[in-house]
Write an enzyme that holds these catalytic residues in place. Structure first.
Site, short mmCIF file in Angstrom:
data_model
loop_
_atom_site.label_atom_id
_atom_site.label_comp_id
_atom_site.label_asym_id
_atom_site.label_seq_id
_atom_site.Cartn_x
_atom_site.Cartn_y
_atom_site.Cartn_z
N LYS A 87 0.82 -1.21 0.00
CA LYS A 87 0.00 0.00 0.00
C LYS A 87 0.86 1.27 0.00
CE LYS A 87 -3.95 -2.26 2.20
NZ LYS A 87 -5.03 -2.11 3.20
N TYR A 107 -12.31 -2.17 -4.12
CA TYR A 107 -12.85 -2.33 -2.76
C TYR A 107 -14.38 -2.25 -2.75
CZ TYR A 107 -8.32 -2.28 -0.38
OH TYR A 107 -7.06 -2.60 0.10
N PHE A 132 -15.77 3.32 6.59
CA PHE A 132 -14.39 3.72 6.29
C PHE A 132 -14.08 3.73 4.79
CE2 PHE A 132 -14.34 -0.88 7.33
CZ PHE A 132 -13.80 -1.41 6.16
N ARG A 134 -1.84 -14.43 4.52
CA ARG A 134 -2.62 -13.76 5.57
C ARG A 134 -1.94 -13.92 6.93
NH1 ARG A 134 -7.07 -11.44 4.07
NH2 ARG A 134 -8.10 -11.55 6.10
N THR A 185 -5.57 -7.19 10.63
CA THR A 185 -5.82 -5.93 9.90
C THR A 185 -5.34 -4.72 10.69
OG1 THR A 185 -7.77 -6.96 8.93
CG2 THR A 185 -7.65 -4.56 8.81
N ARG A 228 2.44 -6.52 9.33
CA ARG A 228 1.72 -5.36 9.88
C ARG A 228 2.28 -4.95 11.24
NH1 ARG A 228 -3.97 -7.52 7.50
NH2 ARG A 228 -4.06 -6.21 5.62
N ASN A 275 -2.04 0.15 6.62
CA ASN A 275 -1.57 -1.12 7.19
C ASN A 275 -0.68 -1.91 6.22
OD1 ASN A 275 -3.57 -2.03 5.49
ND2 ASN A 275 -4.65 -3.27 7.02
N HIS A 277 -2.23 -5.59 1.54
CA HIS A 277 -3.53 -6.26 1.35
C HIS A 277 -3.25 -7.66 0.82
CE1 HIS A 277 -7.58 -7.21 -0.09
NE2 HIS A 277 -6.97 -7.68 -1.16
N GLU A 286 -9.36 -10.95 -7.77
CA GLU A 286 -8.42 -9.84 -7.56
C GLU A 286 -7.20 -9.95 -8.49
OE1 GLU A 286 -9.64 -9.02 -2.89
OE2 GLU A 286 -7.62 -9.73 -3.34
P1 CMP Z 1 -7.54 -4.60 3.42
O1 CMP Z 1 -7.10 -5.99 3.68
O2 CMP Z 1 -6.89 -3.89 2.29
O3 CMP Z 1 -9.13 -4.58 3.18
C1 CMP Z 1 -9.93 -3.45 3.49
C2 CMP Z 1 -9.17 -2.39 4.19
O4 CMP Z 1 -9.92 -1.39 4.83
C3 CMP Z 1 -8.36 -3.00 5.30
O5 CMP Z 1 -7.28 -3.74 4.74
C4 CMP Z 1 -7.96 -1.78 6.12
O6 CMP Z 1 -6.72 -1.24 5.75
C5 CMP Z 1 -9.03 -0.76 5.75
N1 CMP Z 1 -9.74 -0.27 6.92
C6 CMP Z 1 -9.78 1.01 7.30
N2 CMP Z 1 -10.53 1.14 8.39
C7 CMP Z 1 -10.98 -0.08 8.74
C8 CMP Z 1 -11.80 -0.59 9.79
N3 CMP Z 1 -12.32 0.21 10.73
N4 CMP Z 1 -12.05 -1.92 9.81
C9 CMP Z 1 -11.52 -2.76 8.84
N5 CMP Z 1 -10.75 -2.31 7.83
C10 CMP Z 1 -10.47 -0.99 7.77
#
Ligand code: CMP
Length: 140
Positions: free
Chosen positions: A11, A51, A59, A87, A93, A104, A114, A117, A128
């Site tokens: 990212k 997304y 968010f 993962r 996350t 992370r 973070n 992905h 994807e």
């Molecule tokens: P990712 O795995 O890219 O998938 C969705 C993304 O939303 C997640 O990682 C986070 O970086 C982002 N995100 C931002 N805020 C939140 C939240 N409150 N809960 C979950 N994901 C979030």
């Protein structure tokens, strides 16, 4: 276990801090092979489409804004059990909840910034990977 492919994104917070090589080293040391990779700056439309499953989440707007804030590196990782392995390597996350040694925990700045992905299922991985790569871009 089977050989799988999964989609990974480094990212904007990771590219901004020049962490591509360090994160790739975590993948490679764990046995994952980077069989396709491209650096690009996502458009608003691309980020919203990628997304789309999160469109109704509170968010979503901030997530899209962050994902277009700088370059990303999109990758296909291949290996035994690659989806679950990636993962596990990424960690939770929210970096505050991520296990020690995960990407992370090592590198992420926040739940939004973070660093990485990774696809969360075989179905998501296929969708994807197809979002970013043609079959001819992937050299396993
Ligand atoms: P990712 O795995 O890219 O998938 C969705 C993304 O939303 C997640 O990682 C986070 O970086 C982002 N995100 C931002 N805020 C939140 C939240 N409150 N809960 C979950 N994901 C979030």
């Amino acid at each position: 276990m089977a050989t799988e492919r999964t989609l990974s994104i480094l990212k904007p917070d990771a590219t901004r801090r020049n962490l591509t090589g360090k994160i790739n080293a975590v993948f490679e040391e764990a046995g994952l092979r980077i069989i396709a990779q491209r650096r690009l700056h996502l458009s608003q439309a691309q980020a919203e489409a990628f997304y789309a499953a999160h469109r109704e989440r509170g968010f979503f707007k901030d997530l899209v804004g962050f994902m277009v804030s700088g370059p990303v590196v999109v990758q296909v990782l291949e290996g035994e059990d690659a989806i679950a392995l990636n993962r596990k390597l990424m960690g939770a996350t929210n970096p505050a909840n991520a296990d020690p040694g995960t990407i992370r925990k090592l590198f992420a700045e926040s739940i939004e910034a973070n660093s990485v992905h990774g696809s969360d299922s075989a179905e998501a991985a296929a969708q994807e990977i197809g979002f970013f790569f043609a079959g001819t871009d992937i050299v396993g």
